[in-house]
Design an enzyme around this catalytic site. Structure first.
Site, short mmCIF file in Angstrom:
data_model
loop_
_atom_site.label_atom_id
_atom_site.label_comp_id
_atom_site.label_asym_id
_atom_site.label_seq_id
_atom_site.Cartn_x
_atom_site.Cartn_y
_atom_site.Cartn_z
N LYS A 186 -11.97 2.31 -5.39
CA LYS A 186 -10.92 2.05 -4.16
C LYS A 186 -11.15 3.30 -3.14
O LYS A 186 -10.88 4.40 -3.89
CB LYS A 186 -9.50 1.97 -4.58
CG LYS A 186 -8.57 1.38 -3.27
CD LYS A 186 -7.21 1.05 -4.19
CE LYS A 186 -6.39 2.28 -4.11
NZ LYS A 186 -6.10 3.01 -2.94
N ALA B 54 -1.97 -4.40 8.87
CA ALA B 54 -0.59 -4.72 9.25
C ALA B 54 -0.46 -4.97 10.75
O ALA B 54 0.74 -5.01 11.27
CB ALA B 54 0.46 -3.79 8.90
N ARG C 270 -5.06 10.14 -8.76
CA ARG C 270 -5.04 11.57 -8.91
C ARG C 270 -4.97 11.83 -10.69
O ARG C 270 -5.39 12.79 -10.93
CB ARG C 270 -3.67 12.25 -8.26
CG ARG C 270 -3.86 12.47 -6.94
CD ARG C 270 -2.34 12.54 -6.08
NE ARG C 270 -1.67 11.54 -6.01
CZ ARG C 270 -0.32 11.53 -5.60
NH1 ARG C 270 0.37 12.44 -5.18
NH2 ARG C 270 0.20 10.10 -5.54
N ASP D 63 -8.99 0.29 1.08
CA ASP D 63 -7.70 0.03 0.84
C ASP D 63 -7.16 0.22 2.18
O ASP D 63 -6.15 1.09 2.39
CB ASP D 63 -6.91 1.04 -0.29
CG ASP D 63 -5.54 0.91 -0.47
OD1 ASP D 63 -4.85 0.03 0.20
OD2 ASP D 63 -5.07 1.84 -1.23
N LYS E 26 -4.97 -1.60 4.04
CA LYS E 26 -3.46 -2.17 4.48
C LYS E 26 -3.34 -2.47 5.84
O LYS E 26 -2.62 -2.05 6.74
CB LYS E 26 -2.44 -1.14 3.87
CG LYS E 26 -2.38 -0.69 2.20
CD LYS E 26 -1.37 0.12 2.25
CE LYS E 26 -1.28 0.49 0.60
NZ LYS E 26 -2.32 1.62 0.28
O1 S5P Z 1 2.13 0.18 -3.95
C1 S5P Z 1 0.99 0.87 -3.52
C2 S5P Z 1 -0.02 0.47 -3.08
C3 S5P Z 1 -1.35 1.09 -3.15
S1 S5P Z 1 -2.68 0.33 -2.66
N1 S5P Z 1 0.85 2.02 -4.34
C4 S5P Z 1 -0.01 2.80 -3.89
O2 S5P Z 1 -0.04 3.93 -4.68
N2 S5P Z 1 -1.25 2.35 -3.61
C5 S5P Z 1 -2.37 3.24 -3.55
O3 S5P Z 1 -2.91 3.68 -4.90
C6 S5P Z 1 -2.37 4.35 -2.61
O4 S5P Z 1 -2.65 4.37 -1.37
C7 S5P Z 1 -3.29 5.48 -3.56
O5 S5P Z 1 -4.68 5.28 -2.92
C8 S5P Z 1 -3.56 5.01 -4.80
C9 S5P Z 1 -2.61 5.69 -5.73
O6 S5P Z 1 -2.98 6.80 -5.89
P1 S5P Z 1 -2.30 7.98 -7.15
O7 S5P Z 1 -3.02 9.06 -6.83
O8 S5P Z 1 -0.75 8.23 -6.95
O9 S5P Z 1 -2.82 7.33 -8.52
#
Ligand code: S5P
Length: 281
Positions: A64, A99, A245, A95, A97
């Site tokens: 992604k 809108a 992360r 990703d 999104k």
């Molecule tokens: O509800 C959501 C939808 C998405 S697509 N919550 C999210 O965190 N995401 C995405 O998933 C967000 O934009 C990021 O790219 C990823 C989560 O990243 P992390 O580093 O917190 O695991």
């Protein structure tokens, strides 16, 4: 509460319930590589992102991206990503999104600097503008065999995508049909069993992809909330777990990122095997 019926069916058997080429490809890869892990590469340069992809590619069904984060984006990035997706066998999910109104999103999807539809197998959209957003994106993406997910819920604290909004999002997808809309970004099975339609003995099948996944952290300082792979896959019925992360942010260099991806892949796959066992009980 009895488990959601879709979650008791192996990924491979769900392929026949789909016609969208991207949905079919995702399920085939998941089955072939024994992985329900998607890695989100939210790093600041394209070069760094490709490095992460080379390390984690073997462990994932999907990569992604947020290409608008890169300070050095060029079409060479997407060419290399597509090459790696074929070599390492994964699907690409930008990703974005979306809108906006249908006309605007169709331009944002097809044109501009990023030309997302030309290289990304899957993308996602908010349902807030209404069904025109699906029509606008599908005009561009469906002829190319692309897929779309609607955001029915979010992982972040205080999200407004709950209750009636989530239910209406599901209905919007169902009305649009699964030729293009193949599932949801959500925290739960928003495709409630009693709402699924059956045709010739075949039940509607949607892919639920859940971000907000971490084995160590419980959240961040900006409202992100994490659950474990098991909580997502067994307790909430997610089909794909999305980790950012937790994988690319691990310290210890190249090998550590590769090992961490494998750790999440195993956790996600064991959770999937655990939930399939519920079908035999
Ligand atoms: O509800 C959501 C939808 C998405 S697509 N919550 C999210 O965190 N995401 C995405 O998933 C967000 O934009 C990021 O790219 C990823 C989560 O990243 P992390 O580093 O917190 O695991």
């Amino acid at each position: 509460m009895s488990p959601h019926p879709t979650t008791l069916i192996p990924y491979a058997e769900r392929i026949k319930a789909h016609t969208n080429p991207t949905a079919i490809k995702i399920l085939q890869i998941m089955d072939r590589k024994k992985t329900n892990l998607a890695v989100s590469v939210d790093v600041s340069t394209a070069a760094e992102a490709l490095e992460v992809v080379r390390r984690v590619g073997a462990s994932v069904c999907m990569v992604k991206t947020h290409v608008d984060i890169f300070e050095d984006f060029t079409p060479a990035f997407t060419e290399e990503l597509v090459r790696l997706s074929k070599k390492l066998d994964f699907v690409i999910f930008e990703d974005r999104k979306f809108a906006d109104i249908g006309n605007t999103v169709s331009l944002q999807y097809s044109s501009g600097v990023h030309k997302i539809a030309s290289w990304s197998d899957l993308t996602n959209a908010h349902s807030v503008p209404g069904p025109g957003i699906i029509a606008g994106l599908s005009k561009i993406g469906q002829p190319l065999g692309r897929g779309l997910l609607l955001l029915a819920e979010m992982s972040s604290k205080g999200s407004l995508a709950v209750g009636g909004y989530t239910e209406e999002t599901f209905k919007m997808a169902q009305e649009a049909g699964r030729e293009f809309v193949i599932g949801f970004i959500a925290q739960n099975r928003v495709d409630k069993a009693e709402l699924l339609k059956e045709k010739e003995g075949e039940r509607e099948d949607y892919l639920i992809m859940s971000p907000g996944v971490g084995l160590a952290a419980k959240g961040d300082s900006l409202g992100q909330q994490y659950r474990t792979p098991r909580e997502c896959v067994v307790d909430s019925g997610a089909d794909v777990i999305i980790v950012g992360r937790g994988i690319y942010g691990v310290s210890g260099g190249e090998a550590a990122v590769r090992d961490e991806a494998e750790r999440y892949r195993k956790a996600g796959w064991e959770a999937y095997e655990e939930r399939l066992k519920l079908a035999k009980q």
